[in-house]
Design an enzyme around this catalytic site. Structure first.
Site, short mmCIF file in Angstrom:
data_model
loop_
_atom_site.label_atom_id
_atom_site.label_comp_id
_atom_site.label_asym_id
_atom_site.label_seq_id
_atom_site.Cartn_x
_atom_site.Cartn_y
_atom_site.Cartn_z
N GLU A 183 -31.42 -63.71 6.97
CA GLU A 183 -30.81 -62.41 7.23
C GLU A 183 -31.15 -61.80 8.47
O GLU A 183 -32.39 -62.06 8.90
CB GLU A 183 -30.94 -61.47 6.17
CG GLU A 183 -30.50 -61.98 4.73
CD GLU A 183 -30.32 -61.07 3.44
OE1 GLU A 183 -31.45 -60.29 3.60
OE2 GLU A 183 -29.72 -61.06 2.61
N HIS B 289 -26.79 -46.58 0.76
CA HIS B 289 -27.31 -48.10 0.15
C HIS B 289 -28.57 -48.01 -0.33
O HIS B 289 -29.04 -48.48 -1.55
CB HIS B 289 -27.20 -49.37 1.22
CG HIS B 289 -27.33 -50.67 0.84
ND1 HIS B 289 -26.85 -51.11 -0.34
CD2 HIS B 289 -28.20 -51.72 1.16
CE1 HIS B 289 -27.17 -52.35 -0.51
NE2 HIS B 289 -27.95 -52.63 0.51
N ARG C 263 -35.24 -50.18 6.82
CA ARG C 263 -35.67 -51.30 5.94
C ARG C 263 -35.18 -52.66 6.24
O ARG C 263 -33.97 -52.78 6.56
CB ARG C 263 -35.12 -51.15 4.28
CG ARG C 263 -35.40 -52.39 3.27
CD ARG C 263 -34.74 -52.04 2.19
NE ARG C 263 -33.35 -52.24 2.36
CZ ARG C 263 -32.63 -52.81 1.55
NH1 ARG C 263 -33.19 -53.64 0.60
NH2 ARG C 263 -31.49 -53.07 1.74
C1 LIG Z 1 -25.44 -53.56 -4.07
C2 LIG Z 1 -26.84 -53.60 -3.72
C3 LIG Z 1 -27.58 -54.86 -3.12
C4 LIG Z 1 -28.72 -54.95 -2.92
N1 LIG Z 1 -29.09 -56.05 -2.50
C5 LIG Z 1 -30.74 -56.40 -2.03
C6 LIG Z 1 -31.11 -57.57 -1.80
O1 LIG Z 1 -30.45 -58.57 -1.53
N2 LIG Z 1 -32.43 -57.64 -1.42
C7 LIG Z 1 -33.35 -56.57 -1.61
O2 LIG Z 1 -34.59 -56.96 -1.51
N3 LIG Z 1 -32.81 -55.39 -1.97
C8 LIG Z 1 -31.29 -55.29 -2.43
N4 LIG Z 1 -30.94 -54.03 -2.50
C9 LIG Z 1 -31.94 -52.99 -3.08
C10 LIG Z 1 -32.64 -53.51 -4.39
O3 LIG Z 1 -31.72 -53.93 -5.31
C11 LIG Z 1 -33.25 -52.14 -5.18
O4 LIG Z 1 -33.90 -51.38 -4.10
C12 LIG Z 1 -34.20 -52.25 -6.30
O5 LIG Z 1 -33.51 -53.35 -6.99
C13 LIG Z 1 -34.55 -51.03 -6.82
O6 LIG Z 1 -35.20 -51.54 -7.99
P1 LIG Z 1 -35.94 -50.47 -8.99
O7 LIG Z 1 -36.42 -51.02 -10.24
O8 LIG Z 1 -36.67 -49.45 -8.15
O9 LIG Z 1 -34.72 -49.56 -9.43
P2 LIG Z 1 -33.23 -50.13 -10.26
O10 LIG Z 1 -32.98 -51.29 -10.40
O11 LIG Z 1 -32.29 -49.15 -9.63
O12 LIG Z 1 -33.46 -49.54 -11.76
C14 LIG Z 1 -33.75 -48.18 -11.92
C15 LIG Z 1 -33.76 -47.90 -13.57
O13 LIG Z 1 -34.10 -46.36 -13.79
C16 LIG Z 1 -33.40 -46.05 -14.81
N5 LIG Z 1 -33.40 -44.63 -14.66
C17 LIG Z 1 -32.93 -43.82 -13.64
N6 LIG Z 1 -33.18 -42.58 -13.98
C18 LIG Z 1 -33.44 -42.54 -15.22
C19 LIG Z 1 -34.06 -41.34 -16.00
N7 LIG Z 1 -33.81 -40.10 -15.59
N8 LIG Z 1 -34.50 -41.57 -17.16
C20 LIG Z 1 -34.59 -43.04 -17.69
N9 LIG Z 1 -34.21 -43.98 -16.92
C21 LIG Z 1 -33.73 -43.78 -15.71
C22 LIG Z 1 -32.16 -46.65 -14.69
O14 LIG Z 1 -31.15 -46.72 -15.77
C23 LIG Z 1 -32.39 -48.22 -14.42
O15 LIG Z 1 -32.81 -48.84 -15.40
C24 LIG Z 1 -29.59 -53.91 -3.27
C25 LIG Z 1 -29.19 -52.76 -3.57
C26 LIG Z 1 -27.75 -52.54 -3.82
C27 LIG Z 1 -27.14 -51.28 -4.73
#
Ligand SMILES: Cc1cc2nc3c(=O)[nH]c(=O)nc-3n(C[C@H](O)[C@H](O)[C@H](O)COP(=O)(O)OP(=O)(O)OC[C@H]3O[C@@H](n4cnc5c(N)ncnc54)[C@H](O)[C@@H]3O)c2cc1C
Length: 535
Positions: free
Chosen positions: A115, A340, A375
């Protein structure tokens, strides 16, 4: 009536950060995971490209570190970058042991993708639906475990109490569940609530991405860092029914071209790398083309790739665009940039500890220093698993020595949900915040627009405060208050940075200035200030 429940470890969020951590602390007392709208509704499930890790003998940790530092435009924390990069291969192996089926090459080895910004092939992927595969195995690993998952529970406020030194500590969180307030008292609380893309009108993020964890932490007195660095993905599908469908940059990597509304290719006029220029440059070019023509989108032309490559390499994009009526094999299709990824978040150290004792922040809601001002693609999934591992290790060493919190806590909010008579005013405020942020605090900023946004956000905030004072309390109001606060923090951070760097571009100070700008923007509740680089 308010319910109080006790646990040892409270995890808020069930994406890659929350569940990777939960798996690792299973068995260390009662572990509870809260998630606000179904366990797989976060950004993790949507990740397409993959997870970066050095798996090829021809690659090296030093190269991955150098690429990450380069993308971060002088603001990465080198220790944090080294930490995630060196853990990469082990964390990927763990996902494979859990059952993740990543794409393989003809010899059965991992099919390593490349990438933008990576100097080697190091993207481990599962077709173009990597996140869905990772989220699947993490959720499946919960069955039969002792981890409790509450999947309709919106945490809205951290529970604070004085520790032995008189300073506030985090003793859990209040949440709304089935219309009632439930308090979770815990020895350790972990924020893993993901990003805040919903602050913007156009976003690749899911509904849940309202920045709740960052807002809760800020209100509790934690430091939040570098919120001006919002990554705008250049290409999300433009369609009235599908506002957040990302079109991975790998499509441009394979040869797809960007055209303006007149059908002219424009990227070579902006950067010699054309469609393969870094995301911020491509997003700014699209923004300029849209502003010049007044069009609501530009076009992405993938017709040169051919039906076979599209079906094999991008099956998810091909089928979803087909469902929405686009034939991307034969015709260009409309795309727009979209908010994003948040490089900033709750300040946390190399163990994932936030500045409030007993609180951790992991994944996208955290600021670890890994991403700096921009990033590198596919480093966020890696950051989430690496810091989840480090934090689980840290909690494992400390948990037995931590006293359980006392149980005489009562929420300051009403004990049950009460919606305003006219929800239309909330809807209106939601729309206004998101459009305002898009128009005034988006890809290209100016001092004047930032100040106007600050004024307008203050007024909208007064409205939500009034509703709260009148005793209204519901999910929409909680989330609206959170996106308003995050919007204000982004604006304050953007105004404090008197230069342009990485993802932050201000027309009134368009150049990078290492004399004044090589530092993080740190905000805390009792004043806004910028300190010399720290995390
Ligand atoms: C479309 C897209 C494509 C991407 N592609 C890539 C990629 O290819 N490679 C890469 O490294 N990164 C990628 N990213 C970024 C990456 O996916 C995210 O940064 C990462 O998945 C975040 O993980 P997380 O566990 O921090 O949060 P998330 O997976 O967003 O999970 C957050 C959780 O918190 C919960 N939550 C939120 N607020 C509350 C609350 N107040 N009370 C209770 N629960 C709550 C939600 O319900 C969810 O379960 C992408 C992002 C997007 C949107």
């Amino acid at each position: 009536m308010t319910t109080l429940r006790r646990c040892d470890i409270l995890i808020i969020g069930s994406g890659i950060a929350g569940l990777s951590f939960a798996r690792k602390v299973e068995g260390q007392g009662r572990v509870v995971v809260l998630t606000k709208k179904g366990p797989s509704r976060g950004s993790t499930s949507l990740a397409q490209g993959g997870i970066a890790a050095v798996m090829d003998p021809a690659d090296s940790f030093e190269r991955h570190i150098a690429d990450t530092l380069d993308a971060g435009a002088g603001l990465c924390d080198r220790d944090a970058v080294e930490m995630i990069v060196r853990q990469g291969p082990q964390r990927v192996e763990e996902l494979i042991e859990l059952g993740a089926e990543f794409s393989r090459d003809d010899d059965g080895g991992l099919d390593l993708g490349r990438e933008g910004g990576h100097s080697a092939r190091r993207i481990i992927h599962a077709g173009d639906a990597t996140g869905r595969e990772i989220q699947r195995v993490l959720i499946e690993s919960l069955s039969g475990s002792r981890i409790e998952l509450h999947d309709d529970s919106l945490a809205y406020e951290l529970i604070l109490g004085p520790g032995p030194d008189g300073r506030n500590q985090c003793y859990g969180a209040w949440s709304v569940e089935e219309g009632e307030v439930v308090g979770y008292l815990a020895k350790v609380t972990v924020l893993a609530t993901g990003g805040a893309g919903k602050v913007y009108l156009y976003t690749s993020n899911p509904e849940v991405a309202t920045g709740d964890g960052i807002a809760m932490a800020f209100r509790a007195g934690c430091r939040v860092v570098n919120l001006e660095f919002v990554q705008f993905h250049p290409t999300c599908l433009y369609h009235p029914l599908e506002r957040s469908f990302l079109i991975t940059e790998a499509l441009r990597g394979e040869g797809a071209r960007l055209l303006n509304i007149a059908g002219e290719r424009f990227m070579p006029g902006y950067d010699e790398r054309a469609e393969l220029a870094p995301r911020d440059i491509v997003a700014r070019a699209i923004d300029a083309e849209m502003k010049a023509s007044g069009a609501k989108y530009v076009l992405l032309d993938a017709t040169d790739l051919g039906a076979e490559v599209l079906a094999e390499r991008f099956p998810h994009i091909l089928s979803r665009t087909r469902e929405l009526g686009y034939d991307i094999v034969t015709k260009p299709f409309p795309v727009v940039p979209a908010a994003h990824y948040f490089c900033g978040g709750v300040a946390s150290d190399l163990h994932g500890r936030a500045s409030l004792p007993r609180l951790y922040a992991l994944g996208e809601c955290a600021f670890t220093g890994v991403h700096g001002a921009n990033r590198l693609a596919s480093n966020s999934l890696l950051e989430a698993v690496a810091f989840a591992h480090a934090a689980a290790d840290d909690v494992g060493k400390r948990l037995a020595d931590l006293e359980a919190p006392p149980d005489d806590y009562r929420p300051l909010t009403p004990p049950e949900v009460r919606e305003p008579e006219e929800m239309v005013t909330l809807d209106h405020d939601w729309d206004e915040v998101r459009r305002l942020m898009w128009d005034y605090v988006g890809i290209v900023r100016s001092d004047d627009r930032l100040r106007q946004a600050a004024d307008r956000l203050r007024i909208l905030n007064q409205h939500t405060d009034t509703l709260r004072q009148r005793g209204f309390f519901c999910r929409d109001l909680i989330e609206l208050s959170n996106i308003l606060l995050i919007g204000q923090l982004i604006v304050q951070s953007a105004l404090l940075r008197r230069e342009s760097r990485g993802l932050h571009y201000n027309r009134d100070c368009p150049r990078r200035d290492d004399a004044t700008g090589a530092k993080n923007t740190v905000l805390a509740q009792y004043g806004y200030s910028a300190f010399t680089a720290e995390s």
